[in-house]
Structure formats: C-alpha cells, structure tokens
Motif scaffolding. Sequence first.
Motif, PDB file in Angstrom:
ATOM      1  N   VAL A 128       0.842  -1.195   0.000  1.00 16.97           N
ATOM      2  CA  VAL A 128       0.000   0.000   0.000  1.00 16.97           C
ATOM      3  C   VAL A 128       0.875   1.242   0.000  1.00 16.97           C
ATOM      4  N   ALA A 129       0.269   2.379  -0.268  1.00 15.64           N
ATOM      5  CA  ALA A 129       0.981   3.643  -0.163  1.00 15.64           C
ATOM      6  C   ALA A 129       1.385   3.893   1.283  1.00 15.64           C
ATOM      7  N   GLN A 130       2.423   4.708   1.480  1.00 14.91           N
ATOM      8  CA  GLN A 130       2.997   4.886   2.811  1.00 14.91           C
ATOM      9  C   GLN A 130       1.967   5.314   3.853  1.00 14.91           C
ATOM     10  N   ASP A 131       1.075   6.231   3.494  1.00 14.99           N
ATOM     11  CA  ASP A 131       0.148   6.759   4.490  1.00 14.99           C
ATOM     12  C   ASP A 131      -0.941   5.769   4.881  1.00 14.99           C
ATOM     13  N   ARG A 132      -0.995   4.619   4.217  1.00 16.36           N
ATOM     14  CA  ARG A 132      -2.010   3.620   4.552  1.00 16.36           C
ATOM     15  C   ARG A 132      -1.480   2.506   5.457  1.00 16.36           C
ATOM     16  N   PHE A 133      -0.188   2.466   5.685  1.00 16.80           N
ATOM     17  CA  PHE A 133       0.357   1.416   6.550  1.00 16.80           C
ATOM     18  C   PHE A 133      -0.174   1.475   7.980  1.00 16.80           C
ATOM     19  N   PRO A 134      -0.233   2.654   8.627  1.00 18.78           N
ATOM     20  CA  PRO A 134      -0.714   2.674  10.016  1.00 18.78           C
ATOM     21  C   PRO A 134      -2.105   2.069  10.183  1.00 18.78           C
ATOM     22  N   ALA A 135      -2.989   2.267   9.211  1.00 22.05           N
ATOM     23  CA  ALA A 135      -4.345   1.719   9.328  1.00 22.05           C
ATOM     24  C   ALA A 135      -4.343   0.193   9.339  1.00 22.05           C
ATOM     25  N   LEU A 136      -3.316  -0.437   8.758  1.00 24.97           N
ATOM     26  CA  LEU A 136      -3.248  -1.900   8.744  1.00 24.97           C
ATOM     27  C   LEU A 136      -3.055  -2.481  10.137  1.00 24.97           C
ATOM     28  N   THR A 137      -2.566  -1.673  11.086  1.00 22.50           N
ATOM     29  CA  THR A 137      -2.365  -2.193  12.445  1.00 22.50           C
ATOM     30  C   THR A 137      -3.692  -2.506  13.124  1.00 22.50           C
TER      31      THR A 137
END
Length: 314
Positions: A128-137
């Motif tokens: 995913v794009a960088q800004d979407r990684f935190p939501a994966l947590t």
Amino acid sequence: MDERQLQILRELGELGSVTAVAEALHVTPSAISQQLRLLQRTIPVPLTERAGRRLVLTQAGQALARAAIEVETALARARHTVTDFTEQPDGDVSLAAFHSAASAFFPLLLRGLTGPGRPRLALADEDVAQDRFPALTRDYDLVLAHRLDHGPPWPRTVTASTLLREPLDVALPTGHPLASKTLLLPHDVADQPWITVHDGFPLMSTIEAIASVANRRLDITHRINDFAVAAEAVAAGAGLALMPRWTTRKHPNLVLRPLGAVHARRHIDVLHRPERTARRAVRTVLAQLHHAAAQIQNQDTHAPHPGADTTATP
C-alpha cells in the motif's frame, strides 16, 4: 456500582465497622463512607442501617455482599484468563508486509519460529501507499512498512521500530555501459529510461530527487511496484530502476550500483498498536524480526562489487 464498592460492602459485612474496613483496605473511614453512599444511590432499597454506634448491613446489603463474593471470584477468573492469554507462548500472531520485505523476512521467520511452544504465524502481503500502513495495524498484530530516510514519521497512534535502514541502488543490465562505474551520479542516469513505482509510494521521492539534482525530467517508461517484476524488466533492457540493496533477490543479469549526490535510503519499520505487545507471542515475533533483520544485513548479497563507494550504507 463497581468492583471496589462491592468489595467494601463485603468487607463491612465481615468486619462489622467502617473503621475496620478502612484499616483493612488502607484508606480513610471517610473514603469508605463516600463509596458506600455512591453504591447506595444505585440500589432502590437500604443496604446499611445503624445498630447503636455501628453501621451494619441490612438483609438487602447482606444479599448483595454475598453476590459480591461471586463477582470478585468471576473477576479473578477473568484476570487469570487474560494473564494466561497474554503469556501464552504459542498464540496466533498476524503479520503483514509489503512485497520485498515479505520476500526477505517471511522465510526467516517461518524457519526461526518452528517447533512446539512457538507462536503460530498468519502471514499476509499488503503493498500500500505509505500513508495507509498505520491503518493496517487495526487488522494485524505487526505490520512491516517502508518509508524514506528523510520521510515524515509515523503517527503517534502506532508504535514503530526500525528493522533496517536499507540503501537504494541503481539496477542495470550486466552489459550496460554504466555498469563499469563504481558510483553513479544523477547526471549519469538522468538520460536513461526509468522503471519506477506508482505515485504515492516512497521511492518516487528519490526519483524526483534524481531529476532535481540532474536538472531534467526523467523518462519514466514503466510503473511497476513489484521489485522482482521490475528486475526482469531491467534485465530485458527496458530501463534502469532503483532497487533495495538487501531485500531484493539477486538477479544473474543485473548489477547494482550505489547512487551518490542524493539521499537514497529507506527505512523498513515494524508498526503495531501499543497494546499488541502485551502478548508474549507478539513480543517473540517482534524479537525474531529484529534478529532476521540482522541476518539480512549481514548477508549483504547485493552489495556493490569491491571498490564501490559505500557511503550510503548505514
């Protein structure tokens, strides 16, 4: 009503006075009286009554005090259940990673966490794009994410630790004229066709930096996020590409050369919500990730040939 108030009511029934309860619970008598008043507001019948100078339980108070024993017992069982869950060494742990990190880390994790009493891994790829990684947590216990060395930090809603600070090299076909150089500069590569990632992914910032230093717009011919696919395109002569030095598989028809004059390095970070590491199994996998990162860096199978400039290496 809450657990503390029920405990006070139970102790009052057993000890017989507010003063004795206060001494047993190491608080003041006024604090005990206040909690009893708060409890009484939630109950439609009197819980205590005066017997001379003493405060004693009514029949309703005695019934609730007996129920308090059951409540405290149930809560104790619940606490033990939570403790058993958090300390379980072989619990399930979900882990997501972007493609190149998955290729490098997943095999090491699977081999390092085999056998009884080890965490059970549930692995997934998430590019995913960088800004979407935190939501994966929200969906995974641990998330491997990437950002450029000079990129914005992760939000405070997640806990992050860096596994690798990985140099980005220029990938060329083995017979390319630039392959003879030990260090490439932006003006060396600016007139070449390029294979890069899609917009929104961190490596684009380095591509833009190359164009800025060379003072010309790069000819981007292909957009490929998967490094393995991009490597095949480079080997076929379709253009140059940026490749991570340690986490991409060695290709027999490619060479990697370090890039100077621009900051070409990425972080591979592991993200998680703070509460996830309350579990022993998650902590075990997190420690194994750091061990795997050291193995990956020590192998350094994609380092430039001897004599190359290594100033980009952390």
